[in-house]
Design a protein around this motif. Structure first.
Motif, PDB file in Angstrom:
ATOM      1  N   VAL A 160      38.312  41.680  41.460  1.00 45.41           N
ATOM      2  CA  VAL A 160      39.663  41.235  41.815  1.00 45.41           C
ATOM      3  C   VAL A 160      39.664  40.292  43.010  1.00 45.41           C
ATOM      4  CG1 VAL A 160      40.803  43.207  40.732  1.00 45.41           C
ATOM      5  CG2 VAL A 160      40.308  43.277  43.193  1.00 45.41           C
ATOM      6  N   ARG A 161      38.594  40.313  43.806  1.00 49.41           N
ATOM      7  CA  ARG A 161      38.467  39.305  44.877  1.00 49.41           C
ATOM      8  C   ARG A 161      38.280  37.922  44.274  1.00 49.41           C
ATOM      9  NH1 ARG A 161      34.907  43.206  47.616  1.00 49.41           N
ATOM     10  NH2 ARG A 161      36.208  44.162  49.202  1.00 49.41           N
ATOM     11  N   GLN A 162      37.660  37.884  43.120  1.00 47.61           N
ATOM     12  CA  GLN A 162      37.452  36.610  42.421  1.00 47.61           C
ATOM     13  C   GLN A 162      38.734  36.166  41.715  1.00 47.61           C
ATOM     14  OE1 GLN A 162      34.471  35.008  42.840  1.00 47.61           O
ATOM     15  NE2 GLN A 162      34.073  36.762  44.172  1.00 47.61           N
ATOM     16  N   ASP A 163      39.393  37.120  41.074  1.00 50.42           N
ATOM     17  CA  ASP A 163      40.620  36.822  40.328  1.00 50.42           C
ATOM     18  C   ASP A 163      41.379  38.130  40.129  1.00 50.42           C
ATOM     19  OD1 ASP A 163      42.606  36.279  38.380  1.00 50.42           O
ATOM     20  OD2 ASP A 163      41.357  34.768  37.415  1.00 50.42           O
ATOM     21  N   GLY A 164      42.550  38.201  40.704  1.00 52.08           N
ATOM     22  CA  GLY A 164      43.360  39.412  40.651  1.00 52.08           C
ATOM     23  C   GLY A 164      43.686  39.887  39.249  1.00 52.08           C
ATOM     24  N   ARG A 165      43.648  38.971  38.288  1.00 56.33           N
ATOM     25  CA  ARG A 165      43.963  39.363  36.915  1.00 56.33           C
ATOM     26  C   ARG A 165      42.932  40.306  36.313  1.00 56.33           C
ATOM     27  NH1 ARG A 165      45.237  33.279  35.225  1.00 56.33           N
ATOM     28  NH2 ARG A 165      43.347  33.133  36.440  1.00 56.33           N
ATOM     29  N   PHE A 166      41.763  40.427  36.943  1.00 53.89           N
ATOM     30  CA  PHE A 166      40.762  41.393  36.469  1.00 53.89           C
ATOM     31  C   PHE A 166      41.256  42.833  36.634  1.00 53.89           C
ATOM     32  CE2 PHE A 166      37.559  37.902  37.085  1.00 53.89           C
ATOM     33  CZ  PHE A 166      37.253  37.783  35.735  1.00 53.89           C
ATOM     34  N   LEU A 167      42.331  43.018  37.365  1.00 57.13           N
ATOM     35  CA  LEU A 167      42.929  44.350  37.486  1.00 57.13           C
ATOM     36  C   LEU A 167      43.298  44.896  36.107  1.00 57.13           C
ATOM     37  CD1 LEU A 167      43.818  46.522  39.514  1.00 57.13           C
ATOM     38  CD2 LEU A 167      46.053  45.393  39.609  1.00 57.13           C
ATOM     39  N   LEU A 168      43.545  44.006  35.174  1.00 61.05           N
ATOM     40  CA  LEU A 168      43.865  44.402  33.791  1.00 61.05           C
ATOM     41  C   LEU A 168      42.809  45.341  33.224  1.00 61.05           C
ATOM     42  CD1 LEU A 168      45.560  43.962  31.167  1.00 61.05           C
ATOM     43  CD2 LEU A 168      44.028  42.055  30.670  1.00 61.05           C
TER      44      LEU A 168
END
Length: 106
Positions: free
Chosen positions: A8-16
């Motif tokens: 999520v530090r790379q891309d918050g959408r990975f929270l999915l």
């Protein structure tokens, strides 16, 4: 948790792809929202009611108010921040605040 934090530090959408437990972890969700405010929609309901998390999202784009709890859509400070970053966020606010002169003039 550390693997998800790095993602999520790379891309918050990975929270999915995180477990429900991590979607309820404030530290993980804050990191996701910092990198991509729309990650707020992926967080647990409890964190969509967390003022600090929602403020982080609406500072990026007021339209993320859409994913906030009804209580925060009625919070003047949150709504004013959302309107500052995107005027159209006013339509997402509670009825009482959408007709508040101070908020409207923001």
């Amino acid at each position: 948790k550390e693997v998800v934090m790095e993602a999520v530090r790379q891309d918050g959408r990975f929270l999915l792809h995180a477990s429900q437990a991590l979607k309820s972890d404030k530290e993980v969700v804050m990191e996701a929202v910092r990198t991509h405010g729309a990650a707020l929609r992926l967080a647990s309901w409890g964190l969509s009611s967390d003022k600090e998390v929602v403020m982080e999202a609406v500072r990026q784009d007021g339209r993320f108010l859409l994913h906030a709890s009804q209580a925060l859509k009625s919070d003047k400070e949150v709504v004013m921040e959302a309107v500052r970053t995107h005027g159209a966020a006013l339509r997402l606010a509670s009825w009482g605040l959408s007709s508040d002169k101070e908020v409207v003039m923001e």
